[in-house]
Design a protein around this motif. Structure first.
Motif, mmCIF file in Angstrom:
data_model
loop_
_atom_site.group_PDB
_atom_site.id
_atom_site.type_symbol
_atom_site.label_atom_id
_atom_site.label_comp_id
_atom_site.label_asym_id
_atom_site.label_seq_id
_atom_site.Cartn_x
_atom_site.Cartn_y
_atom_site.Cartn_z
ATOM 1 N N SER A 257 0.807 -1.219 0.000
ATOM 2 C CA SER A 257 0.000 0.000 0.000
ATOM 3 C C SER A 257 0.843 1.273 0.000
ATOM 4 N N PHE B 162 2.357 3.156 -3.146
ATOM 5 C CA PHE B 162 1.573 4.023 -4.027
ATOM 6 C C PHE B 162 1.776 5.498 -3.688
ATOM 7 N N THR C 131 1.576 9.396 -5.452
ATOM 8 C CA THR C 131 0.653 10.471 -5.079
ATOM 9 C C THR C 131 1.388 11.670 -4.461
ATOM 10 N N ASN D 77 -4.104 10.020 -1.653
ATOM 11 C CA ASN D 77 -4.622 8.881 -2.401
ATOM 12 C C ASN D 77 -5.463 9.396 -3.546
ATOM 13 N N MET E 267 -7.957 8.298 -7.190
ATOM 14 C CA MET E 267 -8.651 7.287 -8.005
ATOM 15 C C MET E 267 -9.249 7.972 -9.221
ATOM 16 N N GLU F 34 -12.843 4.500 -10.369
ATOM 17 C CA GLU F 34 -13.416 3.765 -9.232
ATOM 18 C C GLU F 34 -14.521 4.573 -8.556
ATOM 19 N N HIS G 217 -4.213 -1.643 -9.130
ATOM 20 C CA HIS G 217 -4.135 -0.796 -7.930
ATOM 21 C C HIS G 217 -5.459 -0.933 -7.200
ATOM 22 N N SER G 218 -5.546 -1.906 -6.299
ATOM 23 C CA SER G 218 -6.790 -2.138 -5.566
ATOM 24 C C SER G 218 -7.151 -0.936 -4.713
ATOM 25 N N LYS G 219 -8.455 -0.649 -4.665
ATOM 26 C CA LYS G 219 -8.943 0.421 -3.794
ATOM 27 C C LYS G 219 -9.886 -0.183 -2.764
ATOM 28 N N ASP H 89 -8.137 3.595 0.611
ATOM 29 C CA ASP H 89 -6.733 3.177 0.606
ATOM 30 C C ASP H 89 -6.430 2.463 -0.713
ATOM 31 N N THR H 90 -5.180 2.499 -1.107
ATOM 32 C CA THR H 90 -4.748 1.857 -2.349
ATOM 33 C C THR H 90 -3.685 0.813 -2.055
ATOM 34 N N MET I 52 -0.966 -1.621 -4.370
ATOM 35 C CA MET I 52 -0.470 -1.882 -5.730
ATOM 36 C C MET I 52 -0.295 -3.384 -5.991
#
Lengths: 329, 329
Positions: free
Chosen positions: A226, A229, A233, B131, B133, B136, B161-163, B176-177, B179
């Motif tokens: 996490s 990332f 940003t 963060n 997006m 999403e 990049h999961s959110k 939150d992100t 990778m």
């Protein structure tokens, strides 16, 4: 002084050759880009015969002239040269591993010159998640023999695959591996993070420190998958310049490594204070780890010198390879 | 039924075009490999004029015939098409973000056909580690409008990049992100782990589960930088076949992601039980996350359908783009 041992540190990408005199003193050293994955391919005559074997060619390029000048000098080698893809496989020895156990397990390959090359085995730890090393065991032995009491130390070997080693009563008893170096390279070269990065050639200590602090902060609890990332940003929001990003990512990942390590070490030790740390490896990389370790609460962090040469020297001595020499260290 | 909206989900590598009828019902869908990083380059005539602009060419390829048949149909788009590298930048809106706030911030680009394309802004969260997006936010809005009460849900969007998104009172309040997806690809393709892996084309559930369990076990406390190396050593010791290794690594990384997430969620919530989870995205990937989440203690995990189409429909509606239509959903 007469040379007494040729010691080879033969890894995946590089080959370092040392000519050692009495007490393992380094008389000469060479570094070649002839690791086992990039061996020479141009045929040459060795010992009067045409030769196309990459290991022979690299060996001859590294120390052919030393062998010509010292025909009966013993040769010892550690690292990936003893892997299944190496010159001769030296099967892993299991933990706990001592100097004696490893020195009696050297594998020998006879070169076309008629010189025997003695190869140090790697070490395997058969834990739930097995762990392996090749080359680091020799460095740990080098430190064990140059420092008197290591029973309460943790030996760190930063690199592509960092190792953290516990020794006890002259034995390598436990170790953990972190792929931090290789994952750093993969993240910078093969993910979106690389797109906004710029290499500056200069170490940015503040950016590195910021990455370490993030890893150790409450935000760091989400882990490196996490926090990585944020290199993007913080760049997007103008808080990290393109040249700061590589060192920030380095601080993040090394910070996560030492923070996870310290958490587990604290658990293993209960009430005992944190152990002293001895680092072995590239000086600049060790300095990064030193900063991160101190931020993590490790107060006593020192750097070991010449661990590989010392380890190979003591292994050769324990294996009886130095019996023709007059003076030993 | 008459078509009422063209909705575009326009990302980095792909462009999905939906033709929506009353109530956002999907009448037609197309997927093109025309993401903003791989736009068409072959010139063509559009609206009687020669055109070489990649965005125009992709737009025409995706829905030129729909526009011919429905000349006054509104068009809305979300995703990287609104980034600085997109067709028209739609600057990030800050959290908390509602349907209303996002629908009043659409950016418009007029195509050579004379059709306006309305682009949804991304969302930025100005936390210590910012963060961002893009795309999403639209999916989250789609779920918010198809499910009645989301105040105690966590919405997960697995991917490169999961959110992980928290909504409250109709607002996207925190996310939150991770990778994970991109780091998985980088680890398999660009580190030593890839050398012993073999793709089988079949999902190996047992290998995946083993990876998840390692991440959640005491061994997992060293974190993904360390446990990843076990994909190699379990292979070396014959405990994982080459075809099992990719799914094992996938389980490891997804396991580390959900385990870190659950730790932080538990902290944030104090005594409250874990929230319900709604997953949005590729069905196979969502099933992997579902398994890992359940192993982590999340009992209520469901999958949302058509989140993007629904989100674009409701944004268009809130923005007043659908005022010519007879029936709305």
């Amino acid at each position: 002084m007469q040379a007494q041992l040729i010691a080879l540190d033969w890894g995946t990408t590089s080959l370092r050759a040392y000519l050692l005199g009495p007490a393992g003193h380094v008389q000469n050293m060479r570094s070649l880009a002839c690791g086992i994955m990039q061996l020479p391919t141009t045929a040459r005559h060795i010992a009067g015969q045409p030769c196309i074997d990459g290991f022979e060619l690299a060996f001859d390029a590294a120390c052919g002239d030393w062998l010509d000048a010292n025909p009966s000098i013993p040769v010892i080698a550690c690292g990936m040269v003893g892997s299944a893809q190496g010159w001769r496989e030296a099967p892993y020895r299991t933990t706990p591993s001592s100097l004696k156990a490893l020195s009696t397990a050297l594998q020998t390959v006879r070169s076309v010159r008629g010189v025997d090359v003695h190869i140090v085995p790697g070490v395997i730890q058969h834990s739930t998640l097995p762990n392996v090393m090749r080359g680091e065991e020799t460095q740990v032995l080098g430190v064990m023999h140059s420092q008197p009491n290591l029973n309460d130390c943790l030996i760190g070997l930063p690199g592509s695959h960092s190792k953290w080693v516990q020794v006890q009563d002259g034995c390598l008893v436990h170790f953990d591996t972190f792929m931090t170096g290789e994952l750093y390279a993969a993240a910078c070269e093969h993910t979106i993070l690389g797109r906004t990065q710029q290499q500056s050639g200069q170490f940015d200590g503040a950016a590195f420190e910021r990455g370490v602090q993030v890893a150790l902060s409450p935000d760091g609890q989400l882990g490196p998958l996490s926090t990585l990332f944020s290199a993007r940003t913080l760049g997007l929001t103008g808080q990290l310049t393109p040249t700061q990003q590589p060192d920030y990512v380095s601080g993040l990942l090394i910070g996560h490594e030492v923070s996870a390590l310290s958490r587990v070490v604290r658990q293993r030790r209960g009430d005992k204070p944190l152990p002293a740390i001895i680092l072995i490896g590239n000086a600049q990389l060790c300095q990064r780890y030193q900063r991160a370790l101190r931020a993590c609460g490790f107060a006593d962090v020192s750097l070991a010198e010449q661990a590989t040469e010392q380890g190979l020297w003591h292994l050769a001595k324990a294996a009886g390879l130095l019996h023709h020499t007059q003076t030993e260290g």
